[in-house]
Design an enzyme around this catalytic site. Structure first.
Site, PDB file in Angstrom:
ATOM      1  N   GLU A   1       0.831  -1.209   0.000  1.00  0.00           N
ATOM      2  CA  GLU A   1       0.000   0.000   0.000  1.00  0.00           C
ATOM      3  C   GLU A   1       0.867   1.261   0.000  1.00  0.00           C
ATOM      4  O   GLU A   1       0.730   2.134   0.855  1.00  0.00           O
ATOM      5  CB  GLU A   1      -0.990   0.006   1.175  1.00  0.00           C
TER       6      GLU A   1
ATOM      7  N   ASP B   1       0.939  -8.221   3.064  1.00  0.00           N
ATOM      8  CA  ASP B   1      -0.386  -8.159   3.664  1.00  0.00           C
ATOM      9  C   ASP B   1      -1.268  -9.117   2.876  1.00  0.00           C
ATOM     10  O   ASP B   1      -1.664  -8.824   1.746  1.00  0.00           O
ATOM     11  CB  ASP B   1      -0.899  -6.723   3.593  1.00  0.00           C
TER      12      ASP B   1
ATOM     13  N   ASN C   1      -4.233 -10.210   3.943  1.00  0.00           N
ATOM     14  CA  ASN C   1      -5.632  -9.878   4.193  1.00  0.00           C
ATOM     15  C   ASN C   1      -6.476 -11.102   4.538  1.00  0.00           C
ATOM     16  O   ASN C   1      -7.673 -11.153   4.229  1.00  0.00           O
ATOM     17  CB  ASN C   1      -6.242  -9.114   3.003  1.00  0.00           C
TER      18      ASN C   1
ATOM     19  N   HIS D   1      -0.976  -0.947  10.283  1.00  0.00           N
ATOM     20  CA  HIS D   1      -0.265  -2.225  10.402  1.00  0.00           C
ATOM     21  C   HIS D   1       1.029  -2.017  11.190  1.00  0.00           C
ATOM     22  O   HIS D   1       1.571  -0.912  11.225  1.00  0.00           O
ATOM     23  CB  HIS D   1       0.103  -2.782   9.027  1.00  0.00           C
TER      24      HIS D   1
END
Length: 273
Positions: A42, A158, A160, A262
């Site tokens: 991200e 990540d 998810n 995070h």
């Protein structure tokens, strides 16, 4: 886990925007922490935003896969070692357009080794994105299986998905929510299984800490004082081929500073590039 370690230090961190994380000190932390390689997700930036500003972290040089959509997704890998090759994307246009895969290869005679930063889609915003997430998982499993046949690798990122009940605080109330759906958890079980036709990869953190619960979380919602109350999820992983996972020595989740929603996950390995 301060300073440079003997062996190989690998970090994964979802930045939730590289510019935002920079204002909160992630660059200074990374340089003090002295990883050999750091995967970020991200990034939420484009090449003009990164070049000359975020393309280096001290001695670490960054390699990035940007999303076509501005301010969205994007991944990077910082490394102090020069790769023999850089792979951007994993060959699926729908998701390569979203900037979700960067792979650095460190090949020598008799050794093919990759480090990967990957950002799995979230399905929490609605059914359309959940279906995209399922398509991503359907494409990713055979890609990783093919890669495993020819290379040793560690994928950080990540994912998810919280795999087991121990991987999130409120597992009972989240069984119908994206990130803890039965189909997603089954995909992870298949990926980590060692039987015929299964993925055979290793969840390195769980190899080192098989029973940890509250201390394992790497993501917290911005709602309802989730961080203060440690109502979290373990969404960030090191997924490794067994030969590399065997070298894992120590894992740490850094929570003394908050760079994004995070926390950085660091694992020290007993090999050198």
């Amino acid at each position: 886990m301060k300073g440079q370690t003997v062996g190989f230090r690998l970090v994964s961190l979802n930045l939730n925007g590289i510019r935002s994380a920079a204002t909160k000190g992630f660059r200074e932390w990374a340089q003090a922490h002295a990883p050999d390689c750091m995967g970020v997700q991200e990034v939420k930036a484009q090449a003009p935003d990164v070049e000359g500003v975020f393309d280096h972290l001290g001695e670490l040089r960054g390699h990035f896969h940007y999303a076509q959509k501005k301010g969205y997704s994007g991944v990077g890998l910082y490394t102090r070692h020069e790769p023999s090759d850089v792979k951007i994307g994993f060959g699926v246009p729908e998701f390569d357009d979203e900037g979700r895969w960067v792979e650095l290869r460190f090949d020598k005679p008799g050794r093919q080794l990759s480090l990967i930063s990957c950002y799995f889609p979230s399905g929490s915003s609605g059914e359309d994105r959940q279906q995209a997430k399922f398509r991503f998982l359907d494409a990713m499993a055979p890609h990783l299986a093919k890669l495993k046949k020819t290379r040793e690798f560690i994928l950080v990122g990540d994912v998810n998905i919280a795999h087991q009940e121990a991987d999130l605080k409120n597992w009972k109330s989240n069984q119908k929510n994206s990130g803890f759906l039965p189909e997603e958890r089954a995909w992870m079980t298949q990926l980590l299984g060692t039987g015929k036709g299964q993925g055979g990869l290793v969840d390195v953190y769980r190899r080192l800490h098989p029973t940890t619960t509250d201390e394992c979380y790497t993501w917290w919602s911005n709602r309802g004082q989730a961080y203060a109350k440690n109502v979290g999820w373990r969404l960030d992983y090191h997924l490794a081929t067994p030969a590399l996972a065997e070298h894992a020595k120590a894992a740490a989740i850094y929570k003394d500073q908050k760079f994004s929603d995070h926390a950085p996950l660091t694992i020290d390995y007993g090999f050198k590039l």
